[in-house]
Design an enzyme around this catalytic site. Structure first.
Site, PDB file in Angstrom:
ATOM      1  N   CYS A  35      15.234  37.123  27.780  1.00  0.00           N
ATOM      2  CA  CYS A  35      15.394  35.808  27.153  1.00  0.00           C
ATOM      3  C   CYS A  35      15.669  34.741  28.216  1.00  0.00           C
ATOM      4  O   CYS A  35      16.667  34.841  28.944  1.00  0.00           O
ATOM      5  CB  CYS A  35      16.539  35.845  26.144  1.00  0.00           C
ATOM      6  SG  CYS A  35      16.928  34.226  25.443  1.00  0.00           S
ATOM      7  N   LYS A  62      19.970  42.684  14.728  1.00  0.00           N
ATOM      8  CA  LYS A  62      21.257  42.244  15.264  1.00  0.00           C
ATOM      9  C   LYS A  62      22.412  42.935  14.547  1.00  0.00           C
ATOM     10  O   LYS A  62      22.409  43.052  13.323  1.00  0.00           O
ATOM     11  CB  LYS A  62      21.390  40.726  15.107  1.00  0.00           C
ATOM     12  CG  LYS A  62      20.287  39.943  15.801  1.00  0.00           C
ATOM     13  CD  LYS A  62      20.265  38.495  15.361  1.00  0.00           C
ATOM     14  CE  LYS A  62      19.059  37.775  15.947  1.00  0.00           C
ATOM     15  NZ  LYS A  62      18.933  36.393  15.437  1.00  0.00           N
ATOM     16  N   VAL A  75      21.327  34.474  21.448  1.00  0.00           N
ATOM     17  CA  VAL A  75      21.907  34.631  22.771  1.00  0.00           C
ATOM     18  C   VAL A  75      21.520  33.402  23.595  1.00  0.00           C
ATOM     19  O   VAL A  75      20.480  32.793  23.341  1.00  0.00           O
ATOM     20  CB  VAL A  75      21.412  35.930  23.455  1.00  0.00           C
ATOM     21  CG1 VAL A  75      21.970  37.149  22.758  1.00  0.00           C
ATOM     22  CG2 VAL A  75      19.890  36.009  23.534  1.00  0.00           C
ATOM     23  N   GLU A  89      25.428  28.634  23.331  1.00  0.00           N
ATOM     24  CA  GLU A  89      24.321  27.754  23.713  1.00  0.00           C
ATOM     25  C   GLU A  89      24.140  27.701  25.236  1.00  0.00           C
ATOM     26  O   GLU A  89      25.086  27.614  26.013  1.00  0.00           O
ATOM     27  CB  GLU A  89      24.470  26.350  23.132  1.00  0.00           C
ATOM     28  CG  GLU A  89      24.571  26.337  21.607  1.00  0.00           C
ATOM     29  CD  GLU A  89      23.360  26.955  20.910  1.00  0.00           C
ATOM     30  OE1 GLU A  89      22.257  26.958  21.494  1.00  0.00           O
ATOM     31  OE2 GLU A  89      23.520  27.451  19.777  1.00  0.00           O
ATOM     32  N   SER A  90      22.854  27.714  25.608  1.00  0.00           N
ATOM     33  CA  SER A  90      22.479  27.937  27.007  1.00  0.00           C
ATOM     34  C   SER A  90      22.826  26.789  27.937  1.00  0.00           C
ATOM     35  O   SER A  90      22.961  27.004  29.144  1.00  0.00           O
ATOM     36  CB  SER A  90      20.978  28.227  27.098  1.00  0.00           C
ATOM     37  OG  SER A  90      20.216  27.098  26.693  1.00  0.00           O
TER      38      SER A  90
END
EC number: 2.5.1.18
Length: 253
Positions: A35, A62, A75, A89-90
């Site tokens: 990801c 999940k 993720v 959150e990325s």
């Protein structure tokens, strides 16, 4: 504990037990090995040398308990303070880590420079939807040329925005560099698969993008970035399965 311990562990899925909370001083990152959004958190933790462990999650099956870490079940998610705190959150996780460990800050503390890095990341992020559209065109020739053209346009725009060695505008990579790299890495993997790919898998992305080519080689060669990445053959293999509709989240393990 080493940085990114367990990065190549097998996924936990529905029916698997919830792991014990991370011990004090350890930062747990919930991840999926392929990801690009989760990889942002991995790269940041690696570059900042944050003691961390990685738990990989099956994104199609999940575990029920995972929704207590991330309400959408996505993720990445960061877990800390013995499971009492979660950050998701990325783009938020890297900024949080910078605030938590200011001695190794990557995102500028100056308010103006900070905003400029965030705005630049938003502009560069045009590569993400263009990538997914081009990926779907791998097995469907309808509209393929238009989808390839949109991805090339995202690269052309990035080439213009790269006015120095790095998007940070400084002598070393910064927030925008580290967070956008995973998206370009996915295009690199895809360049090995796409029919009549507009990009070179040998000198990615190709001679039409000399600044981006140098930038990509430099980022890819940074040990901390490499430690947070999957090898090319793994990424290509995963996306071959992904494009067939049968993603194997434990590919190569």
């Amino acid at each position: 504990m080493p940085v990114l311990a367990g990065i190549n562990s097998k996924v936990l899925k529905n029916g698997d037990s919830e792991p014990s909370p991370p011990p004090a001083g350890i930062y747990r990152i919930y991840n999926m090995r392929f990801c690009p959004w989760a990889q942002r958190a991995l790269i940041y933790a690696s570059v900042k040398n944050v003691p961390s462990e990685v738990i990989n999650i099956h994104l199609k099956e999940k575990p029920d308990w995972y929704f207590s870490k991330h309400y959408k079940g996505q993720v990445p998610a960061l877990e800390l303070d013995e499971g009492k705190k979660h950050v998701i959150e990325s783009a938020h996780i890297p900024e949080y880590l910078d605030d938590l460990f200011p001695e190794s800050r990557i995102l500028p503390s100056d308010p103006y420079e900070k905003v400029q890095q965030k705005l630049l990341l938003e502009r560069l992020a045009a590569v993400a939807p263009a990538f997914y559209a081009a990926a779907q065109a791998a097995n469907n020739p309808e509209g393929r040329d238009e989808k390839y053209a949109a991805l090339v346009k995202a690269f052309e725009d990035a080439e213009k925005l790269l006015t120095g060695d790095f998007f940070s505008g400084k002598a070393k990579p910064g927030f925008a560099d580290y967070l956008i790299f995973p998206n370009y890495q996915r295009v690199f993997w895809l360049s090995h698969i796409l029919p009549n790919s507009p990009f070179s898998s040998e000198s990615f992305p190709g001679p039409n993008f000399p600044k981006l080519a140098k930038w990509y080689r430099t980022l890819d060669s940074i040990p901390e970035v490499a430690a947070a990445s999957q090898p090319t053959e793994m990424g290509v293999g995963f996306f071959n399965d992904y494009l067939k509709g049968t993603p194997n989240y434990d590919y190569g393990l």
